[in-house]
Each structure stands twice: as structure tokens, then as C-alpha cells.
Write an enzyme that holds these catalytic residues in place. Structure first.
Site, PDB file in Angstrom:
ATOM      1  N   HIS A   1       0.040   8.075   3.981  1.00 37.37           N
ATOM      2  CA  HIS A   1       0.657   7.447   5.144  1.00 37.37           C
ATOM      3  C   HIS A   1       2.123   7.832   5.341  1.00 37.37           C
ATOM      4  O   HIS A   1       2.708   7.465   6.360  1.00 37.37           O
ATOM      5  CB  HIS A   1       0.530   5.934   5.032  1.00 37.37           C
ATOM      6  CG  HIS A   1      -0.886   5.472   4.856  1.00 37.37           C
ATOM      7  ND1 HIS A   1      -1.853   5.653   5.821  1.00 37.37           N
ATOM      8  CD2 HIS A   1      -1.505   4.875   3.797  1.00 37.37           C
ATOM      9  CE1 HIS A   1      -3.001   5.169   5.383  1.00 37.37           C
ATOM     10  NE2 HIS A   1      -2.824   4.707   4.162  1.00 37.37           N
TER      11      HIS A   1
ATOM     12  N   ASP B   1       0.850  -1.187   0.000  1.00 37.79           N
ATOM     13  CA  ASP B   1       0.000   0.000   0.000  1.00 37.79           C
ATOM     14  C   ASP B   1       0.885   1.236   0.000  1.00 37.79           C
ATOM     15  O   ASP B   1       1.440   1.621   1.026  1.00 37.79           O
ATOM     16  CB  ASP B   1      -0.915  -0.001   1.229  1.00 37.79           C
ATOM     17  CG  ASP B   1      -1.935   1.137   1.188  1.00 37.79           C
ATOM     18  OD1 ASP B   1      -1.710   2.123   0.452  1.00 37.79           O
ATOM     19  OD2 ASP B   1      -2.955   1.039   1.888  1.00 37.79           O
TER      20      ASP B   1
END
Length: 284
Positions: free
Chosen positions: A192, A187
């Protein structure tokens, strides 16, 4: 272009091949909090490749990635992962060759200036013999993409957490670099790891992947209730209710009633529930 609900509902892919190897299993375990106690022999069985290596049940969520195209009318950068469901038909092995069938089960319209809700399903089997391995379900919120005149039938109610004090509590710190560790599972959303991307999504700084928090919850139950026996977890579901910032301490609360475990994850420093309506079914 508006969200194309008919096209989404017709999206289906069959026999998608995926491979997962022992080294990746070790990396996954490291990315969800294993290895903080290097002298813990039970943890090392998940970290070190070899004949006795074990595989975390929650690892299923990163072994066969959902296939999404970005031209269906949604604002892809505003997509939120709202719920994750997992049913294991047999225990995972550290190394697997897989075939996956992917489909969008349902599209729900919450109204103009609100969300479109997408419910996906992925059925995964072993490539060697076709035996069912696990089924994944995800609920995704496409923020701001409601109002496309889609179905508005009520969504299922989430699993209810017992209205009493928890039976068990587990605390696990996350590392400041936890999101970078989890990123190796595939991912690569900049939300993030990059502050500018996080701010576009409404966060002050990068947040931990929801599936990383989910993995921490699985580890908590694995250690506290299952004594690190991965074969005892047959189902693992949760709702993502708030962000975790890398470096925060995750507290997992557990309520056990026979083979059913309800759970909730909190960040006590902010008095925030970050994973809610958790349900784990034990194999007995």
C-alpha cells in the site's frame, strides 16, 4: 512446504486482549475520509476525543487484528482479502478494552495452480463485563496455494445487488496520501505504500487498503442514510472486487429496501467496480 490445511483448521486463539483509545478512533475516522469539511459538526463528533465522541461501525475491522503466522505453507505476500463481514451486537464506543476469540472456520481448495480460500471468524467482547460487542468474518484468497487435496464444497453465494437504478449515490474523493493515513491503524503491508512491493503483487503502483475502501462505504451510508447516527448500523458486509489507487474518487451506489441496504463502490474514471455485493442491515 505445502499448505497445511489440518493445522490451519486447528488454529484457534482465545481471550486475546486488545485496547482501543479515543485518539485512535479519531485517527480511524480521518483515515476513511472524515475531516474534508472541518465545519461539519456531525463529522467532528467522530474526530475529536471527548465525552460525546462517536465511533464508526467499520472501525471494528481494525480494533482486534487477526493473528496469522506465516509458516503454514501459503505464499503470504500473495494473500488477498476477498470479503469482509461485520455484525455489531451493540454500538462501538470510542474507547474500548477487548477480549477476542479467533479461529479459522473453513479452508477451501479451488484446485492446482488456483487459490486456497480461508474463512476466518473473530468474536469480540468487552473485557469489563464479557458482553458480546461484534463478530468479524473474513474470506482470504491464498493465490497459487490450491491443490492441497482440501475440501472443494461450494462457497456461499454473495449478496445480490438489485437489478435497477440505485436509490442514492454518494461521492467521496480519496487523498493521494490516503494509504499512509490508513496505515496508522496497524496494517503495514508495503503493497500500500511502496511501488516495488505493489509491482510484485501485480499492480503498477501502491493501492489503497481494501478495508479503507470498506470504511469509505460505511461513511457513505452513515452520511446519506443514517444522518451520521452510528447506532443505526448493525451489519456491514462487502466483497473486495478491485483496487482503488490513492487520489481516486469513490462513488457509492445504494439501494434501500426497508432496513436492508445493498451497496456497491465504483471508480467511475476507470469504469471499475471496487467493492461489490455490499449489504448493510439497519437497526430499527
Amino acid at each position: 512446504m505445502p499448505l497445511d490445511a489440518d493445522r490451519l483448521n486447528s488454529l484457534a486463539r482465545k481471550d486475546l486482549p486488545f485496547s482501543w483509545r479515543a485518539e485512535q478512533s479519531g485517527w480511524y475516522a480521518l483515515s476513511v475520509g472524515f475531516g474534508r469539511s472541518p465545519d461539519n459538526a456531525a463529522e467532528l463528533e467522530y474526530l475529536l476525543a471527548g465525552a460525546s465522541q462517536r465511533a464508526l461501525p467499520s472501525m471494528a475491522t481494525v480494533m482486534a487484528v487477526n493473528v496469522f503466522e506465516q509458516d503454514y505453507g501459503w505464499q503470504y505476500e500473495q494473500m488477498l482479502h476477498a470479503e469482509q463481514f461485520l455484525r455489531l451486537h451493540r454500538p462501538l464506543r470510542a474507547s474500548e478494552d477487548l477480549l477476542a476469540d479467533f479461529a479459522i472456520d473453513r479452508v477451501h481448495d479451488k484446485g492446482v495452480n488456483r487459490a486456497a480460500v480461508l474463512v476466518t471468524r473473530t468474536d469480540v467482547r468487552r473485557a469489563s463485563d464479557g458482553s458480546p460487542l461484534f463478530t468479524l468474518g473474513s474470506t482470504l484468497f491464498a493465490r497459487g496455494d490450491g491443490g492441497f487435496d482440501g475440501p472443494k464444497d461450494p462457497l456461499p453465494e454473495p449478496h445480490a445487488i438489485p437489478d435497477r437504478s440505485p436509490d442514492l449515490t454518494h461521492r467521496s474523493p480519496t487523498r493521494p496520501e490516503q494509504a499512509l493515513l490508513f496505515r496508522i491503524n496497524g496494517d503495514h503491508n508495503p503493497l500500500h505504500v511502496r511501488t516495488d512491493a505493489a509491482r510484485v503483487a501485480g499492480f503498477a503502483r501502491p493501492i489503497l487498503h481494501g478495508l479503507c475502501t470498506y470504511g469509505f462505504a460505511c461513511r457513505a451510508i452513515l452520511e446519506t442514510i443514517c444522518e451520521f447516527d452510528h447506532t443505526l448500523i448493525g451489519e456491514f458486509n462487502a466483497r473486495f472486487s478491485g483496487p482503488v489507487y490513492p487520489g481516486e474518487l469513490i462513488t457509492t451506489l445504494m439501494w434501500q429496501e426497508g432496513e436492508e441496504v445493498s451497496f456497491q463502490c465504483r471508480v467511475d474514471a476507470r469504469d471499475a467496480v471496487v467493492l461489490d455485493n455490499g449489504f448493510c442491515r439497519l437497526v430499527v
